[in-house]
Design a protein around this motif. Structure first.
Motif, PDB file in Angstrom:
ATOM      1  N   GLY A 147       6.190  -5.207  -3.764  1.00 52.76           N
ATOM      2  CA  GLY A 147       5.451  -6.346  -4.294  1.00 52.76           C
ATOM      3  C   GLY A 147       4.152  -6.639  -3.568  1.00 52.76           C
ATOM      4  N   LEU A 148       3.868  -5.896  -2.502  1.00 53.55           N
ATOM      5  CA  LEU A 148       2.634  -6.103  -1.756  1.00 53.55           C
ATOM      6  C   LEU A 148       1.609  -5.053  -2.169  1.00 53.55           C
ATOM      7  N   ASN A 149       0.469  -5.499  -2.696  1.00 46.94           N
ATOM      8  CA  ASN A 149      -0.579  -4.588  -3.151  1.00 46.94           C
ATOM      9  C   ASN A 149      -1.411  -4.137  -1.947  1.00 46.94           C
ATOM     10  N   MET A 150      -1.222  -2.880  -1.534  1.00 48.50           N
ATOM     11  CA  MET A 150      -1.898  -2.376  -0.353  1.00 48.50           C
ATOM     12  C   MET A 150      -3.413  -2.338  -0.533  1.00 48.50           C
ATOM     13  N   ASN A 151      -3.846  -1.985  -1.714  1.00 52.02           N
ATOM     14  CA  ASN A 151      -5.277  -1.941  -2.004  1.00 52.02           C
ATOM     15  C   ASN A 151      -5.909  -3.310  -1.786  1.00 52.02           C
ATOM     16  N   ASP A 152      -5.301  -4.343  -2.380  1.00 53.66           N
ATOM     17  CA  ASP A 152      -5.825  -5.700  -2.225  1.00 53.66           C
ATOM     18  C   ASP A 152      -5.791  -6.134  -0.767  1.00 53.66           C
ATOM     19  N   MET A 153      -4.731  -5.736  -0.046  1.00 54.50           N
ATOM     20  CA  MET A 153      -4.607  -6.126   1.350  1.00 54.50           C
ATOM     21  C   MET A 153      -5.747  -5.532   2.187  1.00 54.50           C
ATOM     22  N   LEU A 154      -6.040  -4.240   1.973  1.00 57.77           N
ATOM     23  CA  LEU A 154      -7.107  -3.603   2.734  1.00 57.77           C
ATOM     24  C   LEU A 154      -8.464  -4.220   2.421  1.00 57.77           C
TER      25      LEU A 154
ATOM     26  N   LEU B 156      -2.875 -12.319   2.319  1.00 56.09           N
ATOM     27  CA  LEU B 156      -3.202 -10.916   2.564  1.00 56.09           C
ATOM     28  C   LEU B 156      -4.076 -10.673   3.791  1.00 56.09           C
ATOM     29  N   ASP B 157      -4.137 -11.627   4.708  1.00 56.18           N
ATOM     30  CA  ASP B 157      -4.809 -11.380   5.976  1.00 56.18           C
ATOM     31  C   ASP B 157      -3.838 -10.700   6.942  1.00 56.18           C
ATOM     32  N   VAL B 158      -4.312  -9.661   7.644  1.00 58.48           N
ATOM     33  CA  VAL B 158      -3.501  -8.995   8.661  1.00 58.48           C
ATOM     34  C   VAL B 158      -3.530  -9.866   9.912  1.00 58.48           C
ATOM     35  N   ARG B 159      -2.374 -10.419  10.285  1.00 55.63           N
ATOM     36  CA  ARG B 159      -2.308 -11.349  11.400  1.00 55.63           C
ATOM     37  C   ARG B 159      -1.805 -10.723  12.685  1.00 55.63           C
ATOM     38  N   LYS B 160      -1.150  -9.581  12.546  1.00 59.17           N
ATOM     39  CA  LYS B 160      -0.569  -8.922  13.712  1.00 59.17           C
ATOM     40  C   LYS B 160      -0.394  -7.449  13.390  1.00 59.17           C
ATOM     41  N   TYR B 161      -0.508  -6.593  14.380  1.00 56.40           N
ATOM     42  CA  TYR B 161      -0.350  -5.164  14.114  1.00 56.40           C
ATOM     43  C   TYR B 161       0.079  -4.441  15.385  1.00 56.40           C
ATOM     44  N   ALA B 162       0.708  -3.299  15.189  1.00 65.35           N
ATOM     45  CA  ALA B 162       1.110  -2.434  16.312  1.00 65.35           C
ATOM     46  C   ALA B 162       1.105  -0.996  15.815  1.00 65.35           C
ATOM     47  N   LEU B 163       0.396  -0.143  16.509  1.00 64.66           N
ATOM     48  CA  LEU B 163       0.304   1.271  16.131  1.00 64.66           C
ATOM     49  C   LEU B 163       0.632   2.124  17.343  1.00 64.66           C
ATOM     50  N   GLU B 164       1.409   3.163  17.096  1.00 59.71           N
ATOM     51  CA  GLU B 164       1.750   4.117  18.149  1.00 59.71           C
ATOM     52  C   GLU B 164       1.553   5.524  17.622  1.00 59.71           C
ATOM     53  N   ALA B 165       0.761   6.313  18.330  1.00 62.12           N
ATOM     54  CA  ALA B 165       0.487   7.684  17.912  1.00 62.12           C
ATOM     55  C   ALA B 165       0.761   8.643  19.056  1.00 62.12           C
ATOM     56  N   ASN B 166       1.450   9.721  18.746  1.00 64.09           N
ATOM     57  CA  ASN B 166       1.678  10.793  19.710  1.00 64.09           C
ATOM     58  C   ASN B 166       1.025  12.046  19.152  1.00 64.09           C
ATOM     59  N   ILE B 167      -0.023  12.499  19.817  1.00 57.81           N
ATOM     60  CA  ILE B 167      -0.806  13.636  19.324  1.00 57.81           C
ATOM     61  C   ILE B 167      -0.496  14.848  20.197  1.00 57.81           C
ATOM     62  N   ALA B 168       0.320  15.727  19.675  1.00 56.28           N
ATOM     63  CA  ALA B 168       0.707  16.929  20.421  1.00 56.28           C
ATOM     64  C   ALA B 168       0.896  18.090  19.452  1.00 56.28           C
TER      65      ALA B 168
END
Length: 510
Positions: free
Chosen positions: A28-35, A303-315
């Protein structure tokens, strides 16, 4: 940075984010609109954390210079923490944070408005203030604050009209979910939609051609996007068009068709090249499961991003090769936003009388820059002891037209005085008597007076005797290398390159 550029940077970030979360509706969350909604955020308060950890190839490090290895390991794990940042609707910004690495923490504050950027670093004796007119040039001088705001609004409108073409074709990653959660944002419990997505390098490699196929298939979308851009350009004030060097575009309908066809053909060619690249073994080495990204976005009901967390492992597997200097890179990013488009106030930048400007830094020697910081500060220890940017090193040739060094019949090395002092960053003062050479060496705090043809010198008012008198030859004044470098606390070494070609390496440890 003006607000138009900030919005462009935001679009790039939104595009990269879209690669991870996709744009199709989930739960139900429109990703396009959110971005796209993030383009409406003009002012807010934030906190952020970026951590980067590198795993080096220890076998290669052991073969390197010990000092280089020590320096590399010092930055093996770094973090940038923004405790509090705020941006107002005029584009003024203020942020306080800390850069951390193996040696310790370096707190800092950055403050910017329409006229200047002020940077205060913990341990610095003076703040750095950059005049934005020096960077914006004629464009910045011709646009007053009201025009900048109007122009920024048109840039925002343009981004909102062209961005959908680039984001709507993005496919969703294999793992993506949306759940309703209750999270703390700046100490306030808030109901949010949690978007969780996961993607690895192999999956990304498969999504890239799908994305290009979607862009190619949407030829009408491409044309509409270009039409929006041309319409936006036509609405710009004449002076702005003149400043960017495109006053008139001519027949817009014909131009739209030509550019649309050209870009579409470019995308088609890129897709063909991509197909060829996928057949190469390097593709699987780069786009493999060794790259893994997880992201959590917390989106509120508007649709405002209020908090986020990203983790990337590049190997990727290419990192496992024997000659790869890095085995893996781990990146962690998190943050939260509050007071979004609310009442945010950022005062104008205050410029103290002792502030450093860009011109001041440009004229400084390394040792002068180091001395801008307190000796017990982390940044002073980093710059002086670890990076050693206050040390000096240069070369003098024995084949230079501007004054070469030479060895006389008695075995004494002579160097061209004026050119050598210039390499040390020392300027000659106005002589007070004929034949006098007067200069002040800031590095050693010595006022030195020499005299042509004399073996006498005065150092801070005290007369000393040199081993050799100053010589005059081919329009240059020469001084014995042993005498000059002893005065300045420097050392030298002569190396034979080939035949009669030599160079002198001069070093000074400050």
């Amino acid at each position: 940075m003006n607000r138009g550029l900030k919005k462009l940077a935001l679009l790039v970030c939104a595009f990269l984010l879209a690669v991870i979360v996709g744009c199709q509706s989930v739960g139900g969350l429109n990703m396009n609109d959110m971005l796209l909604k993030q383009l409406d955020v003009t002012h807010q308060e934030q906190s952020q954390l970026l951590e980067v950890e590198l795993d080096f190839n220890e076998a290669l490090l052991e073969a390197e210079d010990q000092e280089l290895t020590k320096l590399v390991q010092m930055f093996q794990k770094v973090s940038l923490k923004i405790d509090h940042a705020k941006t107002d609707e005029l584009g003024n910004a203020w942020a306080h944070g800390t850069f951390s690495f193996a040696k310790g923490d370096i707190p800092f504050t950055v403050h910017t408005d329409a006229k200047a950027i002020r940077i205060d670093i913990d341990g610095a004796k003076r703040p750095l203030v950059l005049d934005l007119k020096e960077f914006t040039g004629e464009f910045g001088l011709r646009l007053n604050l009201d025009n900048q705001q109007a122009f920024t609004q048109t840039v925002r409108d343009l981004l909102k009209s062209v961005a959908p073409y680039f984001v709507k074709g993005l496919p969703n990653p294999p793992v993506i979910t949306v759940n309703r959660v209750n999270e703390s944002v700046h100490g306030v419990a808030t109901g949010l939609n949690k978007v969780h997505a996961e993607l690895n390098g192999e999956q990304l490699g498969k999504l890239i051609p799908i994305y290009l196929d979607n862009l190619i298939a949407d030829k009408e979308g491409l044309k509409a996007m270009l039409g929006s851009f041309l319409e936006w350009f036509e609405g710009l004030p004449a002076e702005v068009k003149q400043l960017i060097g495109l006053e008139e575009l001519g027949d817009s309908d014909m131009l739209l068709g030509e550019i649309s066809d050209m870009l579409h053909n470019t995308l088609v060619d890129a897709r063909k090249e991509l197909a060829d690249a996928q057949k190469e073994p390097e593709w699987k080495q780069i786009f493999d499961a060794g790259i893994a990204v997880k992201v959590d976005l917390y989106v509120d009901d508007v649709l405002d991003v209020r908090k986020y967390a990203l983790e990337a492992n590049i190997a990727p597997s290419v990192f496992a090769e024997e000659d790869s200097p890095i085995r893996s890179i781990k990146v962690r990013v998190s943050g939260e936003s509050w007071n979004v488009n609310g009442a945010v106030e950022v005062p104008a930048v205050k410029v103290p009388v002792n502030a450093l400007g860009a011109d001041d830094l440009d004229e400084m020697e390394g040792y002068q820059f180091v001395r801008l910081f307190e000796e017990d500060s982390v940044i002073y220890q980093l710059l002086k002891n670890d990076l050693q940017i206050d040390d000096q090193e240069f070369f003098i040739s024995n084949q230079s037209w501007s004054g070469n060094f030479y060895l006389d019949n008695g075995g004494v090395q002579y160097v061209p005085l004026r050119a050598t002092l210039r390499d040390f960053g020392i300027k000659l003062n106005v002589p007070e008597a004929p034949g006098e050479i007067r200069f002040y060496d800031r590095a050693t705090e010595q006022q030195i007076v020499l005299r042509a043809g004399s073996d006498r010198a005065t150092v801070n008012g005290k007369e000393i005797k040199l081993s050799q008198p100053l010589e005059r030859s081919y329009g240059h004044t020469y001084m014995a290398a042993d005498d000059l470098f002893k005065l300045l606390g420097a050392e030298y070494k002569v190396t034979v390159l080939f035949d009669d070609w030599k160079h002198m390496t001069v070093t000074r440890d400050l």
